[in-house]
Design an enzyme around this catalytic site. Sequence first.
Site, PDB file in Angstrom:
ATOM      1  N   ASP A  36       0.841  -1.207   0.000  1.00  0.00           N
ATOM      2  CA  ASP A  36       0.000   0.000   0.000  1.00  0.00           C
ATOM      3  C   ASP A  36       0.874   1.254   0.000  1.00  0.00           C
ATOM      4  O   ASP A  36       0.719   2.162  -0.832  1.00  0.00           O
ATOM      5  CB  ASP A  36      -0.885  -0.034   1.256  1.00  0.00           C
ATOM      6  CG  ASP A  36      -2.162   0.784   1.128  1.00  0.00           C
ATOM      7  OD1 ASP A  36      -2.913   0.827   2.100  1.00  0.00           O
ATOM      8  OD2 ASP A  36      -2.390   1.378   0.052  1.00  0.00           O
ATOM      9  N   SER A 124      -2.634 -10.282   2.086  1.00  0.00           N
ATOM     10  CA  SER A 124      -2.750 -10.661   3.510  1.00  0.00           C
ATOM     11  C   SER A 124      -1.527 -11.349   4.090  1.00  0.00           C
ATOM     12  O   SER A 124      -1.526 -11.654   5.299  1.00  0.00           O
ATOM     13  CB  SER A 124      -3.985 -11.553   3.769  1.00  0.00           C
ATOM     14  OG  SER A 124      -5.173 -10.797   3.658  1.00  0.00           O
TER      15      SER A 124
HETATM   16  N1  APR Z   1       6.008  -5.357  -3.845  1.00  0.00           N
HETATM   17  C1  APR Z   1       5.574  -6.646  -3.781  1.00  0.00           C
HETATM   18  N2  APR Z   1       5.271  -7.271  -2.629  1.00  0.00           N
HETATM   19  C2  APR Z   1       5.426  -6.565  -1.483  1.00  0.00           C
HETATM   20  C3  APR Z   1       5.870  -5.218  -1.458  1.00  0.00           C
HETATM   21  C4  APR Z   1       6.158  -4.621  -2.706  1.00  0.00           C
HETATM   22  N3  APR Z   1       6.594  -3.343  -2.803  1.00  0.00           N
HETATM   23  N4  APR Z   1       5.896  -4.786  -0.157  1.00  0.00           N
HETATM   24  C5  APR Z   1       5.500  -5.833   0.596  1.00  0.00           C
HETATM   25  N5  APR Z   1       5.221  -6.905  -0.187  1.00  0.00           N
HETATM   26  C6  APR Z   1       4.748  -8.241   0.201  1.00  0.00           C
HETATM   27  C7  APR Z   1       4.892  -8.607   1.659  1.00  0.00           C
HETATM   28  O1  APR Z   1       6.175  -9.181   1.906  1.00  0.00           O
HETATM   29  C8  APR Z   1       3.782  -9.648   1.800  1.00  0.00           C
HETATM   30  O2  APR Z   1       4.225 -10.930   1.355  1.00  0.00           O
HETATM   31  O3  APR Z   1       3.352  -8.239  -0.056  1.00  0.00           O
HETATM   32  C9  APR Z   1       2.693  -9.152   0.830  1.00  0.00           C
HETATM   33  C10 APR Z   1       1.543  -8.400   1.507  1.00  0.00           C
HETATM   34  O4  APR Z   1       2.072  -7.611   2.562  1.00  0.00           O
HETATM   35  P1  APR Z   1       1.387  -6.226   3.042  1.00  0.00           P
HETATM   36  O5  APR Z   1       1.724  -5.166   2.096  1.00  0.00           O
HETATM   37  O6  APR Z   1       1.759  -6.071   4.488  1.00  0.00           O
HETATM   38  O7  APR Z   1      -0.191  -6.472   2.899  1.00  0.00           O
HETATM   39  P2  APR Z   1      -1.207  -7.232   3.855  1.00  0.00           P
HETATM   40  O8  APR Z   1      -0.574  -8.347   4.615  1.00  0.00           O
HETATM   41  O9  APR Z   1      -2.386  -7.531   2.968  1.00  0.00           O
HETATM   42  O10 APR Z   1      -1.620  -6.125   4.925  1.00  0.00           O
HETATM   43  C11 APR Z   1      -2.361  -5.012   4.484  1.00  0.00           C
HETATM   44  O11 APR Z   1      -0.876  -3.468   5.566  1.00  0.00           O
HETATM   45  O12 APR Z   1       0.269  -1.799   4.492  1.00  0.00           O
HETATM   46  C12 APR Z   1      -0.848  -2.076   5.230  1.00  0.00           C
HETATM   47  O13 APR Z   1      -2.456  -0.462   4.469  1.00  0.00           O
HETATM   48  C13 APR Z   1      -2.109  -1.828   4.452  1.00  0.00           C
HETATM   49  O14 APR Z   1      -3.497  -2.081   6.376  1.00  0.00           O
HETATM   50  C14 APR Z   1      -3.074  -2.716   5.191  1.00  0.00           C
HETATM   51  C15 APR Z   1      -2.227  -3.933   5.527  1.00  0.00           C
END
Ligand code: APR
Length: 176
Positions: A36, A124
């Site tokens: 995000d 997630s």
């Molecule tokens: N590109 C690809 N994958 C990524 C990136 C990136 N730039 N950054 C993180 N990831 C991976 C993480 O390592 C994980 O495997 O994406 C997957 C999802 O991680 P998160 O971004 O933490 O998403 P999620 O677990 O769905 O949590 C969502 O986190 O950032 C906040 O606003 C968001 O509240 C929401 C929550």
Amino acid sequence: MQLQLVTGDITGMICESVDAIVNAANSTLLGGAGVDGAIHRAGGGAILRECRELRRTTYPDGLPAGDAVATTAGRLGCRWVIHTVGPVHDPAIDRSATLRSCYLRSLAVADRVGAGAVAFPLISAGAYGWPKDDAVLQALTAVRAADTAVERVVLVLYDQATFTLAQEVLAAHPVG
Ligand code: APR
């Protein structure tokens, strides 16, 4: 449909080769960390402005978990960002249908805007605590079950270890 596994940052080069990337958002649609944060940072203020407008008009109470909505991609190399809200993992509650819905609803949104190639992060599997192997299995299950015109789905794994794990899950669950 072609399913590809790649390693990297979903806001990087992958953007140039797909029509839409999917954001692992939260219900507020107002940004966060992880994917995000990366998408809003790389895409710029236009994405947040559209998200704010969606909250003012269509989603006054926020985007529900399992749902998806498209916005501009701003400065990113693709045309759309499809925001979806994953479920928070809870070992006592089976929320796997909601997680699969993130992929199914995102593909339905892709169909609506005419995106033929879509890149997903592992929804997630970060802040929301979903075990990575099952997160991959749910993604695979949903994408394979989807009735969609999307021809190419790319699952972007953020690190080599997760990429290797995803390859193992894919090998253990061949098509058909
Ligand atoms: N590109 C690809 N994958 C990524 C990136 C990136 N730039 N950054 C993180 N990831 C991976 C993480 O390592 C994980 O495997 O994406 C997957 C999802 O991680 P998160 O971004 O933490 O998403 P999620 O677990 O769905 O949590 C969502 O986190 O950032 C906040 O606003 C968001 O509240 C929401 C929550």
